[in-house]
Design an enzyme around this catalytic site. Structure first.
Site, PDB file in Angstrom:
ATOM      1  N   ARG A  82       2.092 -31.507  -4.500  1.00 42.99           N
ATOM      2  CA  ARG A  82       0.986 -30.974  -3.687  1.00 42.99           C
ATOM      3  C   ARG A  82      -0.339 -31.618  -4.085  1.00 42.99           C
ATOM      4  O   ARG A  82      -1.184 -31.895  -3.243  1.00 42.99           O
ATOM      5  CB  ARG A  82       0.920 -29.448  -3.835  1.00 42.99           C
ATOM      6  CG  ARG A  82      -0.003 -28.796  -2.824  1.00 42.99           C
ATOM      7  CD  ARG A  82       0.168 -27.293  -2.793  1.00 42.99           C
ATOM      8  NE  ARG A  82      -0.211 -26.669  -4.056  1.00 42.99           N
ATOM      9  CZ  ARG A  82      -0.011 -25.387  -4.349  1.00 42.99           C
ATOM     10  NH1 ARG A  82       0.561 -24.587  -3.464  1.00 42.99           N
ATOM     11  NH2 ARG A  82      -0.378 -24.895  -5.511  1.00 42.99           N
ATOM     12  N   LYS A 184      -5.369 -28.216  -1.697  1.00 45.74           N
ATOM     13  CA  LYS A 184      -6.021 -27.369  -2.697  1.00 45.74           C
ATOM     14  C   LYS A 184      -7.290 -28.071  -3.166  1.00 45.74           C
ATOM     15  O   LYS A 184      -7.351 -28.670  -4.243  1.00 45.74           O
ATOM     16  CB  LYS A 184      -5.047 -27.097  -3.848  1.00 45.74           C
ATOM     17  CG  LYS A 184      -5.300 -25.745  -4.507  1.00 45.74           C
ATOM     18  CD  LYS A 184      -4.084 -25.295  -5.278  1.00 45.74           C
ATOM     19  CE  LYS A 184      -4.390 -24.172  -6.224  1.00 45.74           C
ATOM     20  NZ  LYS A 184      -4.933 -22.975  -5.603  1.00 45.74           N
ATOM     21  N   GLU A 220      -4.178 -16.585   5.749  1.00 42.55           N
ATOM     22  CA  GLU A 220      -3.946 -16.219   4.345  1.00 42.55           C
ATOM     23  C   GLU A 220      -5.204 -15.586   3.787  1.00 42.55           C
ATOM     24  O   GLU A 220      -6.142 -15.310   4.520  1.00 42.55           O
ATOM     25  CB  GLU A 220      -3.507 -17.451   3.543  1.00 42.55           C
ATOM     26  CG  GLU A 220      -4.513 -18.584   3.517  1.00 42.55           C
ATOM     27  CD  GLU A 220      -4.082 -19.740   2.625  1.00 42.55           C
ATOM     28  OE1 GLU A 220      -3.345 -19.526   1.649  1.00 42.55           O
ATOM     29  OE2 GLU A 220      -4.497 -20.874   2.908  1.00 42.55           O
TER      30      GLU A 220
HETATM   31  N1  PLP Z   1      -3.236 -19.904  -0.894  1.00 43.28           N
HETATM   32  C1  PLP Z   1      -4.349 -20.233  -1.549  1.00 43.28           C
HETATM   33  C2  PLP Z   1      -5.591 -20.414  -0.759  1.00 43.28           C
HETATM   34  C3  PLP Z   1      -4.329 -20.413  -2.939  1.00 43.28           C
HETATM   35  O1  PLP Z   1      -5.425 -20.736  -3.601  1.00 43.28           O
HETATM   36  C4  PLP Z   1      -3.119 -20.220  -3.635  1.00 43.28           C
HETATM   37  C5  PLP Z   1      -3.058 -20.405  -5.080  1.00 43.28           C
HETATM   38  O2  PLP Z   1      -2.636 -21.377  -5.581  1.00 43.28           O
HETATM   39  C6  PLP Z   1      -1.977 -19.871  -2.911  1.00 43.28           C
HETATM   40  C7  PLP Z   1      -2.078 -19.721  -1.548  1.00 43.28           C
HETATM   41  C8  PLP Z   1      -0.673 -19.685  -3.605  1.00 43.28           C
HETATM   42  O3  PLP Z   1      -0.093 -20.914  -3.911  1.00 43.28           O
HETATM   43  P1  PLP Z   1       0.927 -21.051  -5.133  1.00 43.28           P
HETATM   44  O4  PLP Z   1       1.993 -20.069  -4.891  1.00 43.28           O
HETATM   45  O5  PLP Z   1       1.411 -22.439  -5.029  1.00 43.28           O
HETATM   46  O6  PLP Z   1       0.144 -20.765  -6.354  1.00 43.28           O
HETATM   47  C1  COI Z   2      -3.583 -19.853  -8.147  1.00 42.59           C
HETATM   48  O1  COI Z   2      -2.936 -18.900  -7.732  1.00 42.59           O
HETATM   49  O2  COI Z   2      -3.196 -20.580  -9.056  1.00 42.59           O
HETATM   50  C2  COI Z   2      -4.868 -20.205  -7.580  1.00 42.59           C
HETATM   51  O3  COI Z   2      -5.294 -21.305  -7.742  1.00 42.59           O
HETATM   52  C3  COI Z   2      -5.612 -19.199  -6.825  1.00 42.59           C
HETATM   53  C4  COI Z   2      -6.981 -18.987  -7.346  1.00 42.59           C
HETATM   54  C5  COI Z   2      -7.620 -18.017  -6.412  1.00 42.59           C
HETATM   55  C6  COI Z   2      -7.012 -18.488  -8.747  1.00 42.59           C
END
Ligand code: PLP
Ligand code: COI
Length: 340
Positions: A82, A184, A220
């Site tokens: 990612r 991200k 989201e």
């Molecule tokens: N959506 C957003 C905007 C996020 O910042 C995060 C955090 O990483 C997620 C979703 C969840 O992603 P992940 O499960 O890969 O941490």
């Molecule tokens: C995560 O879940 O790792 C993120 O980056 C989300 C952030 C809002 C702390």
């Protein structure tokens, strides 16, 4: 190795300086090998691309102590992949995912004393990030970059742990169609700050963002994807090109199908259907699965039947299975759990 003297169970989701961080520099078209350093400060020019035009992307991961005392991390290859995609979208040099995984493991290992013990409720949060570091004044990509990884021990992202949250439908948009919502990038979080501060002032825990084009579909929150459970026990998650492809969500959909025998659908979710769901949760690395008890749509309260005192039963099973896999008490699918 002796653990640091930290009140693990008291930790919130905050920054604590740990002993080592990884840094690699990109110059003259190539990444150097990278080193671990004890210096937590980054010194860059006042005109660095990251400071002027927000050329930065990041990842969020965790390291866990398993029930049998090993230190592991969860699907780091997907974070590496990612971050490659995020870098490409912001015209940054890719830090190769194989090197990404090595750097993450090395940084966790160096900070082993900060990995919270099994059962403490805390984990070691790992933050890889990449930014343009040389002076850029015309709007263009930087020529030099740094890739870094630091760690910090954390507790629950939301105060109150697993108490159901109250969220509101936001009038602010998070991402545009064809924009950057699927990567991200720091810029997606900077622009969400006004909305989250306002949500907190109004007494809400989080914002539910809708699709910017029609404002009829669920996207989201600022930091997590949504999971819903229908009254007949199906797991549903919003499908959209402008949300972050959460690794937790992708894993949970597989857990729902393969471990719990549930039907799991990724599809468009309309605001209109919110009142029909039995359960709702926010999922992500930081959020794990945080249950939502109430969604407020411009004064109209949508109360999930799972209530405001505990997680709904399906959400709980998903939570227990996922955390069991991460902590080594439930057998993981191949490649999900990587030992440090
Ligand atoms: N959506 C957003 C905007 C996020 O910042 C995060 C955090 O990483 C997620 C979703 C969840 O992603 P992940 O499960 O890969 O941490
Ligand atoms: C995560 O879940 O790792 C993120 O980056 C989300 C952030 C809002 C702390």
């Amino acid at each position: 190795m002796e653990k640091k003297n930290i009140e693990w169970a008291e930790l919130g989701f905050g920054y604590m300086k740990t002993d080592y961080r990884f840094v690699s520099h990109y110059q003259n078209g190539a990444w150097d090998e990278g080193v671990l350093t004890e210096d937590a400060n980054v010194v860059i020019n006042e005109c660095a691309g990251v400071l002027q035009y927000a050329q930065t992307v990041f990842e969020g991961m965790k390291a866990y102590t398993t029930a049998d005392g090993r230190i592991v991390t969860f699907r780091p290859d997907l974070n590496g992949e990612r971050m490659e995609q995020s870098a490409v979208r912001l015209e940054m040099p890719v830090y190769p995912k194989e090197e990404f995984v090595k750097a993450v493991l090395k940084t966790i290992k160096a900070n082993e004393a900060y990995v919270p013990p099994y059962g403490s409720g805390a984990t070691l949060y790992v933050r890889p990030y990449l930014f343009g570091s040389n002076p850029v004044i015309g709007v263009k990509p930087a020529d030099e970059y740094q890739f870094r990884v630091f760690t910090t021990p954390v507790g629950p992202y939301f105060k109150g742990g697993v108490k159901p949250l109250t969220i509101r439908i936001s009038d602010f948009d998070r991402a545009a169609p064809n924009g950057t919502g699927h990567i991200k990038a720091g810029l997606n979080y900077a622009m969400s700050l006004y909305a989250i501060v306002d949500a907190h002032k109004q007494g809400y825990d989080e914002n539910m963002y809708l699709d910017a084009a029609t404002r009829t579909k669920v996207e989201e929150t600022g930091g997590a994807n949504f999971l819903f459970v229908t009254k007949d026990g199906k797991v549903v998650t919003p499908k959209s090109d402008s949300i972050l492809p959460s690794i937790t969500r992708r894993s949970l959909m597989q857990v729902a199908r393969e471990y719990l025998g549930l039907e799991a659908q990724e599809r468009e979710v309309y605001v209109e259907e919110l009142a029909d769901f039995a359960e709702c949760g926010l999922c992500g690395t930081a959020a794990v699965i945080s249950p939502v008890g109430k969604i407020v749509d411009h004064g109209k309260e949508i109360c999930l039947p799972s209530g405001m005192s505990e997680m709904g039963p399906v959400t709980k099973k998903l939570y227990d299975t996922l955390t069991g896999i991460q902590m080594g008490t439930i057998k993981a699918p191949k490649g999900w759990v990587v030992e440090v």
